[in-house]
Design an enzyme around this catalytic site. Structure first.
Site, PDB file in Angstrom:
ATOM      1  N   GLU A  46      60.097  14.165  -1.572  1.00  0.00           N
ATOM      2  CA  GLU A  46      60.940  13.287  -0.661  1.00  0.00           C
ATOM      3  C   GLU A  46      59.954  12.178  -0.261  1.00  0.00           C
ATOM      4  O   GLU A  46      58.587  12.372  -0.002  1.00  0.00           O
ATOM      5  CB  GLU A  46      61.156  14.066   0.634  1.00  0.00           C
ATOM      6  CG  GLU A  46      61.819  12.953   1.445  1.00  0.00           C
ATOM      7  CD  GLU A  46      61.999  13.678   2.844  1.00  0.00           C
ATOM      8  OE1 GLU A  46      61.886  14.822   3.201  1.00  0.00           O
ATOM      9  OE2 GLU A  46      62.470  12.637   3.939  1.00  0.00           O
ATOM     10  N   ASP A  54      46.743  17.220  10.590  1.00  0.00           N
ATOM     11  CA  ASP A  54      46.728  15.788  11.265  1.00  0.00           C
ATOM     12  C   ASP A  54      45.927  15.978  12.634  1.00  0.00           C
ATOM     13  O   ASP A  54      46.176  16.593  13.349  1.00  0.00           O
ATOM     14  CB  ASP A  54      48.194  15.466  11.741  1.00  0.00           C
ATOM     15  CG  ASP A  54      48.376  14.077  12.529  1.00  0.00           C
ATOM     16  OD1 ASP A  54      47.401  13.043  12.540  1.00  0.00           O
ATOM     17  OD2 ASP A  54      49.468  13.759  12.922  1.00  0.00           O
ATOM     18  N   ASP A  88      44.398  13.513  15.752  1.00  0.00           N
ATOM     19  CA  ASP A  88      44.754  12.299  16.449  1.00  0.00           C
ATOM     20  C   ASP A  88      43.915  12.199  17.431  1.00  0.00           C
ATOM     21  O   ASP A  88      43.682  13.223  18.274  1.00  0.00           O
ATOM     22  CB  ASP A  88      46.380  12.175  16.756  1.00  0.00           C
ATOM     23  CG  ASP A  88      46.480  10.627  17.132  1.00  0.00           C
ATOM     24  OD1 ASP A  88      47.206  10.112  16.454  1.00  0.00           O
ATOM     25  OD2 ASP A  88      45.971  10.330  18.132  1.00  0.00           O
ATOM     26  N   CYS A 141      36.721   5.414  25.266  1.00  0.00           N
ATOM     27  CA  CYS A 141      37.843   4.691  24.921  1.00  0.00           C
ATOM     28  C   CYS A 141      39.213   5.504  25.458  1.00  0.00           C
ATOM     29  O   CYS A 141      38.998   6.687  25.696  1.00  0.00           O
ATOM     30  CB  CYS A 141      38.202   4.437  23.521  1.00  0.00           C
ATOM     31  SG  CYS A 141      36.859   3.917  22.542  1.00  0.00           S
ATOM     32  N   SER A 166      43.671   7.493   9.050  1.00  0.00           N
ATOM     33  CA  SER A 166      45.115   7.310   9.283  1.00  0.00           C
ATOM     34  C   SER A 166      45.614   5.869   9.626  1.00  0.00           C
ATOM     35  O   SER A 166      46.642   5.498   9.950  1.00  0.00           O
ATOM     36  CB  SER A 166      45.675   8.168  10.698  1.00  0.00           C
ATOM     37  OG  SER A 166      45.188   7.674  11.762  1.00  0.00           O
ATOM     38  N   GLY A 167      44.396   4.929   9.806  1.00  0.00           N
ATOM     39  CA  GLY A 167      44.727   3.634   9.874  1.00  0.00           C
ATOM     40  C   GLY A 167      44.415   2.950  11.414  1.00  0.00           C
ATOM     41  O   GLY A 167      44.038   1.816  11.560  1.00  0.00           O
ATOM     42  N   GLY A 214      42.967   8.371  13.758  1.00  0.00           N
ATOM     43  CA  GLY A 214      42.941   9.688  13.209  1.00  0.00           C
ATOM     44  C   GLY A 214      42.635   9.853  11.996  1.00  0.00           C
ATOM     45  O   GLY A 214      42.166   8.833  11.213  1.00  0.00           O
ATOM     46  N   ASP A 220      47.133  18.808  15.393  1.00  0.00           N
ATOM     47  CA  ASP A 220      48.594  18.637  15.755  1.00  0.00           C
ATOM     48  C   ASP A 220      49.492  19.748  14.809  1.00  0.00           C
ATOM     49  O   ASP A 220      49.704  19.444  13.837  1.00  0.00           O
ATOM     50  CB  ASP A 220      49.071  17.189  15.428  1.00  0.00           C
ATOM     51  CG  ASP A 220      50.707  17.106  15.625  1.00  0.00           C
ATOM     52  OD1 ASP A 220      51.117  18.088  16.101  1.00  0.00           O
ATOM     53  OD2 ASP A 220      51.183  15.908  15.609  1.00  0.00           O
ATOM     54  N   LEU A 259      56.961  15.484   7.474  1.00  0.00           N
ATOM     55  CA  LEU A 259      56.436  14.279   7.013  1.00  0.00           C
ATOM     56  C   LEU A 259      55.069  13.853   7.406  1.00  0.00           C
ATOM     57  O   LEU A 259      54.770  14.206   8.394  1.00  0.00           O
ATOM     58  CB  LEU A 259      57.481  13.190   7.191  1.00  0.00           C
ATOM     59  CG  LEU A 259      58.827  13.235   6.775  1.00  0.00           C
ATOM     60  CD1 LEU A 259      59.828  12.042   7.483  1.00  0.00           C
ATOM     61  CD2 LEU A 259      58.879  13.378   5.386  1.00  0.00           C
ATOM     62  N   LEU A 260      54.466  13.457   6.462  1.00  0.00           N
ATOM     63  CA  LEU A 260      52.978  12.959   7.034  1.00  0.00           C
ATOM     64  C   LEU A 260      52.780  11.398   6.193  1.00  0.00           C
ATOM     65  O   LEU A 260      53.288  11.219   5.009  1.00  0.00           O
ATOM     66  CB  LEU A 260      51.827  13.615   6.430  1.00  0.00           C
ATOM     67  CG  LEU A 260      50.539  13.326   7.157  1.00  0.00           C
ATOM     68  CD1 LEU A 260      50.358  13.368   8.721  1.00  0.00           C
ATOM     69  CD2 LEU A 260      49.616  14.354   6.475  1.00  0.00           C
TER      70      LEU A 260
END
Lengths: 537, 470
Positions: free
Chosen positions: B102, B167, B169, B180, B218-219, B222, B368, B378-379
């Site tokens: 998927e 994941d 984060d 921060c 992750s951009g 994370g 998470d 989904l990831l």
């Protein structure tokens, strides 16, 4: 009906060898069910065995879901076991050998019948697998250590034993891996893939290295169960694939198909347990309705209207209660008091008739089960249908429960079950609490199917609420028997279902005189046939 | 993100599969054949920086995110290795792993298009360029092609495999992070991610025996972890749950103060993690996060002490001389607890391991868990561009995890600039230059090459397995 032995069932269960009770066949009451039973069986026995096992499986699963104390669970489960499928241990002295074998034979046969009945679809298979694993685990844990070991020895389980050398090397790791670890040198360890002992891994109670888990002998129940599950799962797949090849049997298939419908719950067609209901009776019968229907009813009265989803859910429920089509048309037209009869006939009557199978493709719709209310067609903005336990926010649900005089303690209990996603269990608890109040006993006395008084045990019906109409019927019958009880078995209460409303008195007396107060012209005559399908305003 | 496992059917768009593209259309055993739509054939005129002779390079001129993404997908997305990864086969022909995977596109307007699947890489690539998604997620590999799921009963559409994923984060660290907040991240708090990578990576390798582990930025704030071993891909939900709860140490929500409750004897896996924690705790918690420097911060620790007497004593002392070095304050805390236990042995149980548990609470990874425990969750895919930061979600080599700087992964404008620079200095007549993919001309190269090393490990194992099977 059938007195002669069924040829095909014999074919199916065995290869034709007639067997007597072999001593070696059932050395303990634990069974991995590797071999199908080799014996003849009558068709009545066939069905009876299967249904008896179903009772035990269902009692066990229900008891486990209800979060009982171990004692309550034991009591509830043992009751079912004693009644439907007693299994005596080897140590029980007053049971003859023959009787022991008889019991174990029934266990063996019934397992294989259900295996057939439940191999048809993935859904059935997974339910059966869950139920049988629960039963096996329950039995294994209750078994004496001696019998456990005897059973395991016979199974030839190929678990790799950890060598003494390795044990010495891993000593510290093994010791710190489980607070239960005793003397490492004396303990036997098995080396298995970590995937097989997820419980131990998840609780960090086993040492794992490079994907291998080192399991202590005393944690073996996990392994045994896993082995049982794996084999049964595989066997079910095989049976499922082989099943189409025996479809020609016209005696067994109906029985099997009937059996595997059991767990899906009863389908409620118009049961009319309260007799034929008039449109005007609905308000008084409200006290027996589950929260979802009561809510729909209240909102219908408040808004003088209900949207399509609500009309379907509530309308079919009323139909299941025994509201005839004619009465349904009266009910809805009276309820939608802001619109004219012409508008009603034009926009809604078709819909009502449709649900009674009188229009369109003429499907006679049955009332929605809890499962379908919870899973399908979630309510959107402005909708009032759905399951309050599933679709209400916690504060709203609390408010609803408070409005029904559920105290804080029980409310927390119910909310907790909701949080665990056991919506039907929550509803069942709601039933127990509110019905206990209704008949004037403490809700504490009805938890988990245990109660001293007759009425109490009626409330604590061991069944989970699976259908709104089941809720209604149970509640209705409860009130009826309560009234019978309090009237000392006066004739009115003792009459069975189908007698109508006349026998019922009590907190919510039904006014029999309102019957037939409305005269109503048959709606059908004025409905033009081109009314649009499924109109929703 | 927790909604991602819900079927967004109503919003999902149906596409008809073009006729004349039956399965197995690709016959040639040549991977390059799969890529007829090669980067070089794409119309470079679309590149606004390429109009005229003078390349425009400043970020201000980089166009909006739509254009950036369009350029990224056309020029820089490493389709070939990406396909090789999802295909999990040494043969270049699309396998079940690719065909039944998927893909979920997220468009710029936040529309999800779930349950997409592709027969060829080309089809996948065309859709990506056509839809120009803000990002895309990878879901499970199903028993049938996700696009065909309407052809079977809903219960017969079953997820059968997926990488084991994690994941992590930064927002889960907000209660203990002082440098921060929220979406921001700096090198100081990034150390939390470093610790998480170290601890999880070694647990996956040593305890569970997994080898093919891909860590991905992750951009924004994370990291994601993809464990691609065949054994990991085949785990069922119970087994995934077991792994997560094996790792999980920090439990409880906002209303829960002390979130770590470990037994007196640590499990071997946690003993090992504790060593890593000890390496980082002082620098991360005392120096970077300055937890013991300000009263409002040190209260985060003091209020957790399960003995009010000790708590009050330490508070008094720290308030009296607030400027002492953090290490002195921590030593005082340890001493006070030690004294208390010496005087009241009944308090041993409650206090003895308090400092250890605090060290876990302030450094141990926070997962998470829903992402990991559900096979069809989904990831976000590696090599997406984060729509807010514009940075590429590049893999992080575990051996370099200490040095990773979250502001270092390239942005699209940066890549364009690098590409233009390369093309300007390498004339197009140059044969070597023509053969190169655009990403090879930029700083994305080292990230893709690391990804290819990861793939090489996978394919070596697959080849060995095939040989053994013979």
């Amino acid at each position: 009906m059938f007195t002669q032995h069924n040829r095909k069932s014999r074919q199916l269960l065995a290869s034709g060898i007639k067997s007597t009770y072999d001593d070696d066949l059932y050395p303990t009451r634990l069974n991995f069910y590797r071999e199908p039973p080799l014996l003849e069986i009558s068709i009545e026995e066939f069905e009876q065995f299967a249904l008896d096992r179903m009772q035990v499986l269902q009692a066990l699963l229900t008891a486990q879901m209800r979060n009982l104390t171990p004692e309550q669970l034991d009591k509830a489960v043992n009751e079912a076991i004693r009644k439907y499928m007693p299994m005596s241990p080897n140590s029980k002295s007053n049971t003859s050998h023959r009787q022991l074998m008889e019991e174990r034979r029934k266990d063996h046969i019934s397992h294989f019948i259900l295996r057939l009945a439940y191999s048809r679809s993935q859904e059935l298979r997974s339910w059966f697998l869950r139920a049988e694993c629960a039963l096996f685990r329950y039995r294994f844990e209750k078994e004496m250590l001696k019998d456990q070991l005897e059973f395991l020895e016979k199974q030839n389980l190929s678990w790799k034993k950890v060598s003494d050398e390795d044990k010495r090397l891993l000593r510290e790791k093994l010791k710190t891996s489980s607070f239960k670890a005793g003397n490492i040198d004396e303990e036997t360890y098995f080396e298995v893939d970590f995937e097989r002992v997820t419980g131990l891994v998840g609780r960090r109670q086993v040492y794992i290295q490079a994907g291998k888990a080192f399991v202590r002998l005393s944690d073996q129940v996990v392994l045994v169960l896993d082995e049982f599950k794996e084999r049964l799962s595989h066997a079910l797949e095989v049976t499922g694939r082989a099943l189409p090849r025996m479809d020609e049997d016209d005696r067994l298939m109906p029985v099997l198909n009937n059996i595997n419908k059991q767990y899906l719950g009863r389908e409620f067609t118009s049961s009319a347990i309260a007799g034929e209901i008039q449109a005007s009776d609905v308000d008084t019968l409200k006290v027996h309705m589950p929260l979802c229907m009561e809510h729909l009813h209240d909102e219908l009265r408040r808004e003088k209207h209900t949207r399509h989803g609500g009309r379907m859910q509530y309308g079919l429920f009323l139909k299941g209660m025994g509201l005839s089509l004619e009465q349904a048309l009266i009910f809805w037209q009276m309820a939608f008091e802001k619109i004219t009869p012409e508008q009603f006939n034009k926009n809604y009557a078709y819909n009502v008739r449709h649900t009674y199978g009188m229009e369109g493709k003429r499907t006679d719709y049955t009332p929605y089960s809890c499962k379908s209310i919870i899973m399908n067609n979630a309510p959107g903005p402005g909708d009032h249908h759905g399951c309050p336990f599933r679709h209400f926010s916690a504060p709203n649900l609390r408010a609803q429960l408070a409005a029904h005089n559920v105290d804080e303690f029980d409310t927390d209990d119910i909310i907790h079950k909701v949080q665990q996603r056991h919506y039907q269990i929550a509803c069942t608890r709601y039933y127990e609490v509110t019905r206990a109040k209704m008949v004037g006993i403490s809700p504490e006395n009805v938890k988990g199917g245990l109660s001293d008084s007759a009425t109490g045990s009626m409330i604590a019906s061991q069944e989970v609420i699976e259908h709104p109409n089941q809720f209604f019927e149970q509640s209705y019958l409860l009130m009826k028997s309560k009234n019978a009880e309090s009237e000392g078995g006066a004739a009115s209460g003792a009459t069975g279902a189908g007698e109508g409303m006349d026998g019922v008195t009590g907190p919510a007396p039904l006014d029999a005189t309102v019957k037939g107060r409305y005269t109503y012209k048959k709606a059908g005559a004025s409905i033009s046939s081109n009314v649009q399908h499924d109109i929703d305003m | 993100m927790s909604d991602m496992d819900i079927d967004h059917d109503p919003r999902e768009r149906q596409r008809t599969v073009e006729a004349g593209q039956p399965e197995g259309q690709v016959e040639k055993d040549d991977l390059d054949h799969l890529f007829d739509l090669d980067d070089s054939e794409l119309d470079k005129v679309d590149n606004p920086w390429m109009t005229g002779t003078k390349p425009i390079s400043s970020n201000a001129d980089a166009g909006d995110i739509h254009q950036q993404l369009m350029l990224y997908y056309r020029h820089f997305f490493p389709f070939k290795p990406f396909f090789q990864w999802l295909n999990y086969d040494i043969a270049p022909k699309p396998s079940k792993s690719f065909l039944n995977r998927e893909i979920c596109w997220t468009l710029m307007d936040d529309t999800f298009i779930r349950f997409q699947s592709y027969r060829t890489l080309e089809e996948f690539k065309n859709d990506m360029i056509r839809l120009n998604p803000a990002k895309f997620d990878l879901g499970a590999i199903y028993n049938i092609r996700p696009k065909d799921r309407h052809m079977v009963r809903p219960t017969a559409f079953i997820p059968v495999a997926k990488e084991m994923v994690f994941d992590i984060d930064m927002t889960d660290y907000d209660e203990i992070r002082t440098c921060c907040k929220g979406a921001d991240v700096c090198n100081k708090c990034w150390e939390f991610m470093t610790v998480a990578m170290k601890i999880i990576d070694v647990a996956m390798r040593d305890d569970f025996g997994f080898k093919h582990i891909l860590w991905v930025y992750s951009g924004r704030r994370g990291i994601h972890c993809w464990i691609a071993d065949e054994r990991a891909r085949k785990l069922n939900n119970d087994q995934r749950k077991a792994i997560v709860s094996y790792l999980e140490v920090i439990k409880g929500g906002a209303q829960q103060g002390k979130k770590v409750k470990l037994p007196n004897t640590l499990h071997p896996s946690l003993s090992r993690s504790f060593e890593t924690i000890q390496e980082h705790f002082r620098n991360l918690v005392f120096e970077s996060q300055e937890i013991l420097s300000e009263p409002e911060n040190w209260e985060k620790i003091l209020t957790l002490i399960p003995d009010e007497g000790v708590q009050a004593r330490i508070r008094q002392s720290w308030e009296d001389s607030p400027n002492r070095a953090p290490s002195l304050k921590w030593a005082e805390l340890l001493d006070s607890i030690g004294d208390e236990i010496a005087q009241h042995s009944a308090k041993r149980q409650a206090l003895e391991h308090f400092p250890r548990d605090i060290m876990f609470q302030f450094t141990y990874p926070r997962l998470d868990d829903k992402v990991s425990t559900n096979i069809n969750h989904l990831l976000k895919s590696p090599f997406c561009v984060h729509p807010k930061t514009g940075r590429v979600c590049v893999p992080i080599p575990i051996e370099d995890c200490e040095d990773f700087d979250p502001s270092s992964p390239p942005t699209v404008p940066q890549l364009v600039q690098e590409l233009n620079q390369y093309d300007a200095t390498h004339p197009t007549s140059d044969d070597d230059s023509n053969k190169l993919q655009d990403w090879q001309k930029t700083s994305l190269r080292k990230h893709v090459e690391y990804f290819e090393r990861f793939l090489k490990g996978l394919s070596r194992e697959m080849r060995e397995k095939k040989q053994k099977g013979r």
